[in-house]
Design a protein around this motif. Structure first.
Motif, mmCIF file in Angstrom:
data_model
loop_
_atom_site.group_PDB
_atom_site.id
_atom_site.type_symbol
_atom_site.label_atom_id
_atom_site.label_comp_id
_atom_site.label_asym_id
_atom_site.label_seq_id
_atom_site.Cartn_x
_atom_site.Cartn_y
_atom_site.Cartn_z
ATOM 1 N N PHE A 125 0.847 -1.190 0.000
ATOM 2 C CA PHE A 125 0.000 0.000 0.000
ATOM 3 C C PHE A 125 0.885 1.243 0.000
ATOM 4 O O PHE A 125 1.867 1.325 0.746
ATOM 5 C CB PHE A 125 -0.895 -0.002 1.240
ATOM 6 N N VAL A 126 0.537 2.204 -0.825
ATOM 7 C CA VAL A 126 1.275 3.462 -0.924
ATOM 8 C C VAL A 126 0.387 4.576 -0.385
ATOM 9 O O VAL A 126 -0.719 4.804 -0.907
ATOM 10 C CB VAL A 126 1.698 3.744 -2.380
ATOM 11 N N TYR A 127 0.879 5.224 0.629
ATOM 12 C CA TYR A 127 0.082 6.283 1.250
ATOM 13 C C TYR A 127 0.107 7.540 0.393
ATOM 14 O O TYR A 127 1.162 7.966 -0.075
ATOM 15 C CB TYR A 127 0.631 6.586 2.647
ATOM 16 N N ASP A 128 -1.079 8.143 0.236
ATOM 17 C CA ASP A 128 -1.216 9.385 -0.512
ATOM 18 C C ASP A 128 -1.998 10.361 0.354
ATOM 19 O O ASP A 128 -3.162 10.111 0.684
ATOM 20 C CB ASP A 128 -1.932 9.130 -1.848
ATOM 21 N N SER A 129 -1.345 11.439 0.719
ATOM 22 C CA SER A 129 -1.985 12.420 1.601
ATOM 23 C C SER A 129 -3.139 13.139 0.914
ATOM 24 O O SER A 129 -4.014 13.699 1.600
ATOM 25 C CB SER A 129 -0.956 13.440 2.081
#
Length: 339
Positions: A125-129
């Motif tokens: 999972f890649v966090y995206d603000s």
């Protein structure tokens, strides 16, 4: 009670014990539920994600609230057990049950998290603000294993005999469990597009779903239930309670004074108080004749053949005191003669 006689006491004891055990079961269920959800959030926080809002609503309203309400509908047992239920909420047995159950579901949630990450088709999972997207493989695995753990906790903590009737007699609770289990299995094996979008869960893998992954997940749920059930039966058994009680008395409590004196008297040689051998061998008829004569006859009276003399020796503690008084008298006489 509408029965104005003593027969209502038995019913009162049955209902009181049932209410007490039910209250303890609900307390443990709610305590473990909050800890289970807390662990799920901590695991997902590790990768900067969390359970979605719809997942929280599904857990809190559809599962926990319904199980909490129908949990207490089980009636009291018809018989009265010899052992009374525990009356302390924070006893060692209750705390041990909660701690062990927490350890079990923490272990299975952690295994589900790492099992998905070990697959070849997994991508992290890649966090995206700038995005509110929280769905991922880790989220789906932890969510699907946790929603079934709440059902396991409700079943495990729903006690039956000797204080409550069988869980099978609580029809509302059984129907509730059947509905929740059916929906959970539907989410695992055949989620529709609208349900997947609503709960934000992913198939494993997304492009080509594999049934083997789902069967492994169901097998882990069944293993979780088996271990939790066996551990709870062991902790709540009478044998474990007696073992904890004996260990606590040895480690914490001190022996009472009368127990110490009784133990010391047993260790002493002979019986206490010391009784003459003639008195011990005296029969019941001879003693009654002795008491009827007022403690014995005159000095000139002859002793009958069947009459047995009774002799009570002074206690060992009285002898030194008598000797000391005689010695004091002798010392006084010597003192006056010297003067």
């Amino acid at each position: 009670s509408q029965e104005q006689n003593i027969s209502c006491v038995i019913r009162l004891i049955q209902e009181g014990r049932c209410a007490l055990v039910t209250s303890f079961g609900i307390f443990k269920f709610m305590a473990c539920y909050s800890m289970c959800q807390f662990v799920s959030v901590l695991i997902l926080y590790w990768i900067a994600t969390n359970l979605t809002d719809n997942q929280f609503v599904y857990i809190d309203l559809f599962i926990i609230t319904t199980l909490f309400v129908t949990f207490s509908y089980t009636a009291a047992c018809e018989s009265i057990a010899q052992e009374a239920p525990s009356h302390r909420l924070l006893s060692f047995v209750t705390c041990s049950s909660i701690a062990l159950q927490c350890g079990i579901f923490v272990a299975f949630q952690t295994l589900a998290y790492f099992y998905v990450r070990w697959q070849s088709w997994f991508y992290p999972f890649v966090y995206d603000s700038n995005s509110d997207q929280m769905a991922c493989y880790e989220n789906t695995a932890v969510f699907l294993i946790s929603v079934n753990q709440y059902i396991i906790l409700a079943v495990v903590f729903s006690k039956s005999a000797p204080y409550r009737r069988s869980m099978l007699t609580n029809y509302a609770f059984m129907i509730n469990i059947a509905i929740v289990v059916g929906v959970n299995l539907f989410v695992i094996f055949a989620p529709t597009d609208w349900l997947g979008n609503l709960l934000e869960t992913w198939d494993a893998p997304r492009d080509n779903p594999n049934l083997s992954i789902k069967f492994v997940l169901v097998g882990a749920i069944l293993m979780n239930f088996l271990i939790a059930f066996l551990v709870e039966q062991l902790v709540e058994s009478v044998w474990f309670s007696r073992l904890v009680h004996r260990a606590g008395r040895r480690l914490i409590s001190k022996p009472k004074e009368f127990e110490r004196v009784a133990r010391q008297l047993k260790l002493e040689r002979g019986e206490w108080p010391p009784i003459s051998v003639h008195f011990q061998r005296t029969g019941q008829r001879e003693l009654l004749n002795f008491v009827a004569q007022g403690g014995g006859g005159s000095a000139d009276e002859a002793v009958k053949p069947n009459q047995v003399s009774v002799e009570i020796k002074p206690m060992e503690a009285d002898r030194p005191r008598a000797d000391s008084e005689q010695q004091k008298k002798k010392k006084k006489k010597k003192y006056y003669t010297a003067l």
